[in-house]
Design a protein around this motif. Structure first.
Motif, PDB file in Angstrom:
ATOM      1  N   PRO A  26       0.809  -1.226   0.000  1.00  0.00           N
ATOM      2  CA  PRO A  26       0.000   0.000   0.000  1.00  0.00           C
ATOM      3  C   PRO A  26       0.839   1.271   0.000  1.00  0.00           C
ATOM      4  O   PRO A  26       1.916   1.327   0.600  1.00  0.00           O
ATOM      5  CB  PRO A  26      -0.801  -0.120   1.299  1.00  0.00           C
ATOM      6  CG  PRO A  26       0.096  -0.904   2.212  1.00  0.00           C
ATOM      7  CD  PRO A  26       0.821  -1.877   1.325  1.00  0.00           C
ATOM      8  N   TYR A  47       0.042   4.883   1.418  1.00  0.00           N
ATOM      9  CA  TYR A  47      -0.975   5.431   2.305  1.00  0.00           C
ATOM     10  C   TYR A  47      -1.170   6.931   2.134  1.00  0.00           C
ATOM     11  O   TYR A  47      -0.218   7.693   1.935  1.00  0.00           O
ATOM     12  CB  TYR A  47      -0.600   5.158   3.762  1.00  0.00           C
ATOM     13  CG  TYR A  47      -0.829   3.725   4.202  1.00  0.00           C
ATOM     14  CD1 TYR A  47      -2.114   3.180   4.227  1.00  0.00           C
ATOM     15  CD2 TYR A  47       0.228   2.935   4.616  1.00  0.00           C
ATOM     16  CE1 TYR A  47      -2.335   1.875   4.639  1.00  0.00           C
ATOM     17  CE2 TYR A  47       0.027   1.618   5.036  1.00  0.00           C
ATOM     18  CZ  TYR A  47      -1.258   1.096   5.041  1.00  0.00           C
ATOM     19  OH  TYR A  47      -1.481  -0.195   5.455  1.00  0.00           O
ATOM     20  N   LEU A  49      -1.656   0.860  10.143  1.00  0.00           N
ATOM     21  CA  LEU A  49      -2.706   1.685   9.523  1.00  0.00           C
ATOM     22  C   LEU A  49      -3.689   0.864   8.692  1.00  0.00           C
ATOM     23  O   LEU A  49      -4.564   1.435   8.032  1.00  0.00           O
ATOM     24  CB  LEU A  49      -2.067   2.766   8.646  1.00  0.00           C
ATOM     25  CG  LEU A  49      -1.167   3.775   9.365  1.00  0.00           C
ATOM     26  CD1 LEU A  49      -0.589   4.769   8.366  1.00  0.00           C
ATOM     27  CD2 LEU A  49      -1.931   4.505  10.461  1.00  0.00           C
ATOM     28  N   LEU A  85      -7.045   4.149   4.281  1.00  0.00           N
ATOM     29  CA  LEU A  85      -6.059   5.148   3.893  1.00  0.00           C
ATOM     30  C   LEU A  85      -5.277   4.779   2.635  1.00  0.00           C
ATOM     31  O   LEU A  85      -4.435   5.558   2.184  1.00  0.00           O
ATOM     32  CB  LEU A  85      -5.066   5.370   5.048  1.00  0.00           C
ATOM     33  CG  LEU A  85      -5.651   5.978   6.324  1.00  0.00           C
ATOM     34  CD1 LEU A  85      -4.620   5.967   7.441  1.00  0.00           C
ATOM     35  CD2 LEU A  85      -6.127   7.397   6.059  1.00  0.00           C
ATOM     36  N   GLU A  86      -5.548   3.606   2.060  1.00  0.00           N
ATOM     37  CA  GLU A  86      -4.775   3.158   0.907  1.00  0.00           C
ATOM     38  C   GLU A  86      -5.107   4.018  -0.320  1.00  0.00           C
ATOM     39  O   GLU A  86      -6.248   4.029  -0.788  1.00  0.00           O
ATOM     40  CB  GLU A  86      -5.051   1.686   0.610  1.00  0.00           C
ATOM     41  CG  GLU A  86      -4.563   0.731   1.689  1.00  0.00           C
ATOM     42  CD  GLU A  86      -5.539   0.561   2.840  1.00  0.00           C
ATOM     43  OE1 GLU A  86      -6.619   1.222   2.814  1.00  0.00           O
ATOM     44  OE2 GLU A  86      -5.246  -0.210   3.776  1.00  0.00           O
ATOM     45  N   PHE A 106       3.713   9.847   3.540  1.00  0.00           N
ATOM     46  CA  PHE A 106       2.334   9.691   3.098  1.00  0.00           C
ATOM     47  C   PHE A 106       2.144  10.454   1.781  1.00  0.00           C
ATOM     48  O   PHE A 106       2.831  11.453   1.526  1.00  0.00           O
ATOM     49  CB  PHE A 106       1.365  10.204   4.167  1.00  0.00           C
ATOM     50  CG  PHE A 106       1.523   9.489   5.483  1.00  0.00           C
ATOM     51  CD1 PHE A 106       1.086   8.189   5.631  1.00  0.00           C
ATOM     52  CD2 PHE A 106       2.138  10.122   6.558  1.00  0.00           C
ATOM     53  CE1 PHE A 106       1.245   7.515   6.837  1.00  0.00           C
ATOM     54  CE2 PHE A 106       2.310   9.459   7.766  1.00  0.00           C
ATOM     55  CZ  PHE A 106       1.860   8.153   7.910  1.00  0.00           C
TER      56      PHE A 106
END
Length: 394
Positions: free
Chosen positions: A146, A148, A194, A199-200, A286
């Motif tokens: 992922p 994020y 997470l 949030l991916e 992020f």
């Protein structure tokens, strides 16, 4: 690192010299300090050979941001907004591609100053690029790593707003029990800290590519249908950045061998030890999706390959043009002598004579950025009005 405040966490092969000195018990160096010495354009190595007209559209992008302020708005070393109105207007009048007119413009509207860190005029110049990964908007057996989005509970703090002595310093964390506490580390996040929170942003097929995407700060994710999703920096977890190249150097790998291609190959060849090496860096980046031209730098403008650069804005204001003369193994002459514009920053780009040069995207850009690790000099170009206010003798 691309986008505020990074393009960021670019490829630091470096601190290697500092690490070696520390290991030898050398005296602690003095705090970084920018020292300027007025120069003439004739003193810039290679100035007559560069094409300054290629830097004009880049400068005009910065002008569009700078001129939004009031005339008396301070820009630090770059003077005030009012100092830029005439140079920006003059730049807009230069015929695109006219090298002679562009050269005359810079020589008339700007004054070069050689930059030094205390008494040292030599600094480090590295490169970064827009990474390219293969990914998907949905998780499956192939696309399982992922990327994020920024979590809602991530709090970023500009410490300079609380203590002037901490100007340029930032931390991040989350609030728990009324206190700011550290956010999860890279290892904890990759272990699932997470997961399940929606949030991916996307899923990619290679954890090493994802690691170096964070180092670069932005990239292009090629989706299964051929469409391209541009992603860029949208915060970090506040954990300290650890350069894995320095880790290998401390383990005995010769520092002059450590380039990005070398690191990628070392990780691929060493299995679990390669994963453990990446885990030495607890910092985690992020991302957000970027629309339109890109990638975007910290100044809020699209970066230009070969002309945009990331700097330490505690010393070099964004929007400032500057000349560099440094070694470059990719250039046939062995040197890179070119006019750049400061349009980005990086958490690992520290010091007055330090820049990370943006080379674009694709295999050629990745190769150039990966091999770029040159020592050289920089000349900052101040608008004539701002230059006139520099202290006598500078």
């Amino acid at each position: 690192m691309i986008g505020p405040p990074v393009i960021g966490w670019r490829f630091l092969l470096l601190g290697l010299v500092a690490g070696a000195l520390a290991a030898c018990g050398a005296p602690k160096p003095p705090p970084d300090k920018l020292v300027l010495t007025r120069a003439g354009f004739g003193e810039l190595p290679g100035w007559a050979q560069d094409d300054p007209s290629a830097a004009l559209p880049v400068l005009l992008k910065s002008c569009a941001v700078l001129l939004k302020g009031t005339d008396d708005q301070a820009l630090g070393l770059a003077g005030q907004v009012g100092d830029w109105r005439a140079p920006c207007a003059d730049a807009a009048q230069v015929t695109p591609g006219d090298q002679a007119a562009a050269r005359a413009f810079f020589e008339r509207d700007f004054v070069p100053f050689r930059a030094a860190n205390n008494d040292k005029t030599e600094g480090l110049f590295t490169g970064y690029y827009e990474a390219e990964l293969h990914g998907s908007l949905t998780h499956d057996d192939r696309f399982s790593v992922p990327l994020y989005r920024r979590p809602a509970d991530l709090v970023s703090v500009d410490l300079g707003q609380f203590r002037p002595s901490l100007k340029g310093e930032r931390i991040a964390g989350r609030v728990a029990g009324g206190k700011l506490v550290p956010y999860a580390t890279r290892t904890q996040i990759e272990a699932g800290a997470l997961a399940g929170k929606g949030l991916e942003l996307a899923w990619v097929d290679n954890s090493v590519d994802a690691f170096f995407l964070a180092v670069q700060g932005s990239g292009r994710v090629i989706l299964p249908d051929g469409q391209v999703m541009r992603v860029g920096y949208d915060g970090e977890n506040g954990q300290p950045y650890v350069a894995i190249g320095r880790v290998l150097a401390q383990q005995g790998v010769p520092a002059d061998q450590i380039t990005m291609p070398f690191l990628r190959q070392w990780i691929a060849d060493h299995g679990t030890d390669g994963t453990a090496l990446m885990d030495k860096n607890p910092s985690y980046i992020f991302f957000r999706e970027l629309k339109g031209d890109g990638p975007m730098g910290a100044q809020g403008v699209a970066l230009t390959p070969g002309r945009s650069a990331a700097v330490d804005r505690s010393f070099v204001p964004l929007g400032l043009p500057f000349w560099i003369d440094t070694t470059d193994p990719v250039e046939s002459s062995g040197r890179l002598q070119r006019l750049f514009v400061a349009q980005d920053v990086g958490g690992a780009i520290r010091g007055p004579v330090r820049a990370d040069l943006f080379f674009g995207y694709g295999a050629e850009a990745a190769n150039h950025a990966g091999l770029m690790k040159g020592r050289g000099s920089a000349w900052l170009m101040l608008p004539t009005a701002a230059a006139a206010r520099q202290a006598p003798g500078v």
